[in-house]
Structures are given as structure tokens and as C-alpha cells.
Design a protein around this motif. Structure first.
Motif, PDB file in Angstrom:
ATOM      1  N   ALA A  71       0.814  -1.222   0.000  1.00 12.17           N
ATOM      2  CA  ALA A  71       0.000   0.000   0.000  1.00 12.17           C
ATOM      3  C   ALA A  71       0.844   1.267   0.000  1.00 12.17           C
ATOM      4  N   SER A  72       2.138   1.155   0.286  1.00 15.54           N
ATOM      5  CA  SER A  72       2.999   2.336   0.419  1.00 15.54           C
ATOM      6  C   SER A  72       3.894   2.597  -0.792  1.00 15.54           C
ATOM      7  N   ILE A  73       3.824   1.763  -1.807  1.00 22.62           N
ATOM      8  CA  ILE A  73       4.695   1.957  -2.984  1.00 22.62           C
ATOM      9  C   ILE A  73       4.291   3.249  -3.690  1.00 22.62           C
ATOM     10  N   ASP A  74       5.231   4.170  -3.784  1.00 27.61           N
ATOM     11  CA  ASP A  74       4.995   5.481  -4.385  1.00 27.61           C
ATOM     12  C   ASP A  74       5.067   5.368  -5.911  1.00 27.61           C
ATOM     13  N   HIS A  75       3.973   5.696  -6.604  1.00 29.24           N
ATOM     14  CA  HIS A  75       3.912   5.538  -8.056  1.00 29.24           C
ATOM     15  C   HIS A  75       4.973   6.373  -8.775  1.00 29.24           C
ATOM     16  N   LYS A  76       5.160   7.588  -8.332  1.00 26.07           N
ATOM     17  CA  LYS A  76       6.121   8.481  -8.997  1.00 26.07           C
ATOM     18  C   LYS A  76       7.541   7.941  -8.891  1.00 26.07           C
ATOM     19  N   ILE A  77       7.905   7.496  -7.701  1.00 28.16           N
ATOM     20  CA  ILE A  77       9.245   6.947  -7.495  1.00 28.16           C
ATOM     21  C   ILE A  77       9.424   5.669  -8.312  1.00 28.16           C
ATOM     22  N   LEU A  78       8.408   4.810  -8.317  1.00 29.18           N
ATOM     23  CA  LEU A  78       8.481   3.564  -9.076  1.00 29.18           C
ATOM     24  C   LEU A  78       8.687   3.837 -10.560  1.00 29.18           C
ATOM     25  N   LEU A  79       7.965   4.781 -11.111  1.00 28.67           N
ATOM     26  CA  LEU A  79       8.100   5.110 -12.526  1.00 28.67           C
ATOM     27  C   LEU A  79       9.469   5.727 -12.832  1.00 28.67           C
ATOM     28  N   GLU A  80      10.012   6.474 -11.893  1.00 31.09           N
ATOM     29  CA  GLU A  80      11.364   7.024 -12.071  1.00 31.09           C
ATOM     30  C   GLU A  80      12.394   5.898 -12.142  1.00 31.09           C
ATOM     31  N   ILE A  81      12.223   4.904 -11.298  1.00 38.81           N
ATOM     32  CA  ILE A  81      13.140   3.758 -11.301  1.00 38.81           C
ATOM     33  C   ILE A  81      13.027   3.001 -12.621  1.00 38.81           C
ATOM     34  N   LEU A  82      11.803   2.780 -13.075  1.00 30.70           N
ATOM     35  CA  LEU A  82      11.578   2.067 -14.337  1.00 30.70           C
ATOM     36  C   LEU A  82      12.158   2.839 -15.516  1.00 30.70           C
ATOM     37  N   THR A  83      12.035   4.155 -15.484  1.00 30.93           N
ATOM     38  CA  THR A  83      12.557   4.991 -16.563  1.00 30.93           C
ATOM     39  C   THR A  83      14.075   4.879 -16.663  1.00 30.93           C
ATOM     40  N   TYR A  84      14.728   4.680 -15.543  1.00 25.22           N
ATOM     41  CA  TYR A  84      16.186   4.512 -15.542  1.00 25.22           C
ATOM     42  C   TYR A  84      16.597   3.250 -16.297  1.00 25.22           C
ATOM     43  N   HIS A  85      15.779   2.201 -16.191  1.00 27.53           N
ATOM     44  CA  HIS A  85      16.120   0.909 -16.800  1.00 27.53           C
ATOM     45  C   HIS A  85      15.542   0.724 -18.202  1.00 27.53           C
ATOM     46  N   ILE A  86      14.387   1.329 -18.463  1.00 26.00           N
ATOM     47  CA  ILE A  86      13.670   1.075 -19.715  1.00 26.00           C
ATOM     48  C   ILE A  86      13.693   2.333 -20.587  1.00 26.00           C
ATOM     49  N   LEU A  87      14.210   2.189 -21.789  1.00 29.44           N
ATOM     50  CA  LEU A  87      14.315   3.333 -22.698  1.00 29.44           C
ATOM     51  C   LEU A  87      13.076   3.486 -23.581  1.00 29.44           C
ATOM     52  N   ASP A  88      12.385   2.381 -23.821  1.00 34.80           N
ATOM     53  CA  ASP A  88      11.235   2.392 -24.725  1.00 34.80           C
ATOM     54  C   ASP A  88      10.051   3.142 -24.096  1.00 34.80           C
ATOM     55  N   LYS A  89       9.647   4.251 -24.690  1.00 29.99           N
ATOM     56  CA  LYS A  89       8.582   5.091 -24.129  1.00 29.99           C
ATOM     57  C   LYS A  89       7.216   4.403 -24.158  1.00 29.99           C
ATOM     58  N   ASP A  90       6.991   3.583 -25.168  1.00 27.66           N
ATOM     59  CA  ASP A  90       5.710   2.873 -25.248  1.00 27.66           C
ATOM     60  C   ASP A  90       5.568   1.868 -24.108  1.00 27.66           C
ATOM     61  N   THR A  91       6.665   1.190 -23.777  1.00 27.35           N
ATOM     62  CA  THR A  91       6.637   0.248 -22.643  1.00 27.35           C
ATOM     63  C   THR A  91       6.379   0.995 -21.344  1.00 27.35           C
ATOM     64  N   LEU A  92       7.000   2.157 -21.196  1.00 23.50           N
ATOM     65  CA  LEU A  92       6.765   2.968 -19.990  1.00 23.50           C
ATOM     66  C   LEU A  92       5.317   3.443 -19.927  1.00 23.50           C
ATOM     67  N   TRP A  93       4.741   3.779 -21.080  1.00 28.06           N
ATOM     68  CA  TRP A  93       3.329   4.167 -21.113  1.00 28.06           C
ATOM     69  C   TRP A  93       2.458   3.017 -20.624  1.00 28.06           C
ATOM     70  N   LEU A  94       2.752   1.803 -21.088  1.00 27.22           N
ATOM     71  CA  LEU A  94       1.967   0.632 -20.702  1.00 27.22           C
ATOM     72  C   LEU A  94       2.108   0.348 -19.205  1.00 27.22           C
ATOM     73  N   LEU A  95       3.324   0.433 -18.701  1.00 27.96           N
ATOM     74  CA  LEU A  95       3.539   0.199 -17.271  1.00 27.96           C
ATOM     75  C   LEU A  95       2.812   1.241 -16.432  1.00 27.96           C
ATOM     76  N   ASN A  96       2.762   2.465 -16.913  1.00 24.90           N
ATOM     77  CA  ASN A  96       2.018   3.511 -16.216  1.00 24.90           C
ATOM     78  C   ASN A  96       0.522   3.190 -16.171  1.00 24.90           C
ATOM     79  N   GLN A  97      -0.005   2.606 -17.266  1.00 25.58           N
ATOM     80  CA  GLN A  97      -1.415   2.213 -17.289  1.00 25.58           C
ATOM     81  C   GLN A  97      -1.712   1.181 -16.204  1.00 25.58           C
TER      82      GLN A  97
END
Length: 348
Positions: free
Chosen positions: A145-171
Motif C-alpha cells: 500500500a505504500s509503494i509510491d507511483h512516482k518513485i516507481l516510474l522514475e526507477i523504471l525509466t532509468y532501466h527502460i528506454l522504450d517510451k511505449d513500454t513505460l506508457w503501458l507500465l504507467n497504465q
């Protein structure tokens, strides 16, 4: 490794994801309904993903006791199929980024390996039980319940370059929130649903930041983490007290997480340390009382062959000879005697 959106949403990957998702669910009504028009449903999902019109559906909530109460959120079959498709592509890359001693929801890891590692570390730090071994045990408060969405997406962005994949993960990530529905400037979206396969991977990616800090900044060799439970071993109690201060600050500042104040303990191995359902001592481990009660409660109901096998399998990993014997004797005299023959249990 190049993580590609097109690979995730490919027909081959979706079909393989369906095959994996189907295991143990063939008799579920919603799964059967989806399978009746499987290719149409997969093509429809793929079209929505290709055109970026895909939107994650809602969740069905229910409670379980595991043994403590947990709130599970179940997504639709369509969304769960997509979770498997995402997991199939992301897991192989991220698993290589994790430290060796992270054991939750990973292939060739799990509870039993974590328990054996605990025993191994206890032996090494205590120099074969010739010196005192101190253990710091911590538990993250309201972990999922405490996982911060913004921080998680920042971490994913560091590892994943593909913007479409990041869009899907955000969904997927933004489809659920445990935060109060207050929309103001201070609002922070938090939380991942316990029912999603992707959640298991995402929390490991999230906590990997802490694992790396522990290994490369704090230089801790004897450290084990299983989900939100983790332990540190040392022959020096004061070292663990100092370590705790760094842990608290890093978790809060980097991951916006806090430790459960009632679940922080520094104890000697000789006095017994509770970790992953077992109380560990230098030469043996015994099942935690709460876990034992939960298991016996399950057996007193209407246990299946699988339940019986699972219980006896669990007990085989500790010093539980008397408990196993009493369970077998009880089962021998119960209407479940037929199950015992199929399980080839020796009750003599």
C-alpha cells in the motif's frame, strides 16, 4: 537488454502468456468465458494496445487470511493476461539486476532457500556457534500500500528506454491506488494491488534500490530480504543499532517507506529469531505458533490432498517431528485415510 513494446504485445507473447496464465485456472468461469473466444479476445486486446486506446479495468476486492488478513484485488482476465505478457518480457532482464539474497517471487529462490541462507549466515557470523551472533530484523509498514507511483516510474525509466513500454507500465501502475482520493497539490498516488502478477515484480524492482544501497554503500555482506521482511547479521550489537539509523533514513528519503515500529528487533540467534514463519536457533528452527495454528485450522476444515501434502512438506523443513507425527496419527484415524495412501505417507 532492449525491452520492446512490440515484443510485449506480439501475438506470440500474448499466446504464451495465456498458456502460463491458464495453469490452475481452467475451471474458473471468467477464464472459460474468455477462452471461448480466445483469439478474438487476444486480437481485440492487441489492437487496443497497438492504437494506445487500451485502458486497464477495475478490480474485484476480497479478503484472505495468510495467516494474517490481507486485502486482495483481482483484475479482469483480459488485464491479467496482459500482466503475464508484461512479466514474461520484463522479468528476465530485471532478475539479473537483483542481488543474490533477494528471495521473494524469483525463480530458483523462494522461502526454503531463504531459510537455508539464514542458517548459513548464522553459522558463518557465529563462527560455528563459538561467538555471539546478533540479528536485526525489520518489516516495512504497509508495504504494498505504500509503494509510491512516482518513485516507481522514475526507477523504471532509468532501466527502460522504450517510451511505449513505460506508457503501458504507467497504465498498469495507475490502475490502482491505496491513497485517499484527495486531489490537491500534496496528493501522492501510492499502492500496488496484491493480486497482480506485475506487482510481485514491481515491488522487487522498487526494493532493489534499497538492496543495492545495503550492499554497495553500507557494505553489508550478511543481509537477506524476502519481500518487505529483511534481516542483517553481525557479531556486534552496536553496529546493528547504527545501521538501523541509515536504513530508516534511506527508506524514507529514497523510497518513501517506513519501518513498522513494532517489528524492529535486535536479538541473538541463541535466543531465537522469528523470520518467514519459523523461529530460528543455532542448531534448529521451529514453526512459529501463529503459523502452526493456521496450518492446523486448515487441516481441521476440509483439506484436500494438496493441502495435506503442502502442510507435511512445510513441516519437513524444520524440527517438527512430534507435530508431524501427531498430524499423521490424526489423519490416520480420520475419514481422510484414503488421501494418505495416495500420498504414500508412512504412519508407523
Amino acid at each position: 537488454m532492449d525491452i520492446s513494446y512490440n515484443t510485449i504485445i506480439s501475438t506470440d507473447n500474448l499466446l504464451l502468456a495465456w498458456k502460463e496464465f491458464l495453469k490452475g485456472k481452467k475451471n474458473k468461469k471468467d477464464v472459460q468465458e474468455f477462452q471461448m473466444n480466445l483469439m478474438d479476445n487476444i486480437i481485440s486486446l492487441q489492437n487496443d494496445l497497438t492504437s494506445k486506446t487500451y485502458s486497464h479495468g477495475g478490480y474485484t476486492a476480497f479478503n484472505i487470511s495468510d495467516p494474517k488478513p490481507r486485502n486482495i484485488h483481482k483484475a479482469t482476465v483480459r488485464d491479467r493476461l496482459l500482466h503475464h505478457a508484461i512479466y514474461r518480457i520484463l522479468y528476465p532482464y530485471f532478475d539479473t539486476q537483483f542481488i543474490h539474497d533477494s528471495y521473494s517471487c524469483r525463480k530458483w529462490k523462494g522461502t526454503h532457500r531463504a531459510l537455508n541462507r539464514f542458517k548459513d549466515f548464522g553459522r558463518k557470523v557465529s563462527k560455528n556457534n563459538t561467538r555471539q551472533c546478533w540479528i536485526l530484523k525489520c518489516d516495512v509498514r504497509k508495504f504494498f500500500a505504500s509503494i509510491d507511483h512516482k518513485i516507481l516510474l522514475e526507477i523504471l525509466t532509468y532501466h527502460i528506454l522504450d517510451k511505449d513500454t513505460l506508457w503501458l507500465l504507467n497504465q498498469v501502475i495507475s490502475s490502482f491506488s491505496s491513497s485517499p482520493l484527495i486531489y490537491d497539490i500534496s496528493y501522492i498516488k501510492k499502492g500496488l494491488p496484491l493480486g497482480n502478477l506485475t506487482s510481485q515484480l514491481l515491488v522487487n524492482i522498487y526494493m532493489n534500490q534499497f538492496d543495492q544501497y545495503v550492499k554497495h554503500r553500507l557494505h553489508q555482506k550478511y543481509y537477506i530480504r524476502y519481500a518487505d521482511d529483511f534481516v542483517f547479521f553481525s557479531h556486534n550489537k552496536h553496529e546493528l543499532h547504527n545501521l538501523l539509523q541509515y536504513i530508516v533514513v534511506n527508506l524514507k528519503e529514497r523510497l518513501n517507506l517506513t519501518l513498522h515500529p513494532n517489528k524492529i528487533h535486535i536479538r541473538t540467534l541463541s535466543s531465537g529469531v522469528d523470520f518467514l514463519g519459523w523461529v530460528h536457533f543455532p542448531h534448529h528452527r521451529v514453526l512459529r505458533t501463529v503459523a502452526k495454528r493456521g496450518m492446523l485450522k486448515g487441516l481441521r476444515g476440509s483439506p484436500t490432498r494438496e493441502t495435506i501434502q503442502s502442510c507435511l512438506g512445510l513441516l519437513s523443513h524444520g524440527d517438527t517431528y512430534e507435530l508431524r507425527n501427531s498430524i499423521k496419527v490424526w489423519l490416520y484415524s480420520s475419514p481422510l485415510r484414503g488421501c494418505l495412501d495416495l500420498l504414500h505417507l508412512d504412519l508407523r
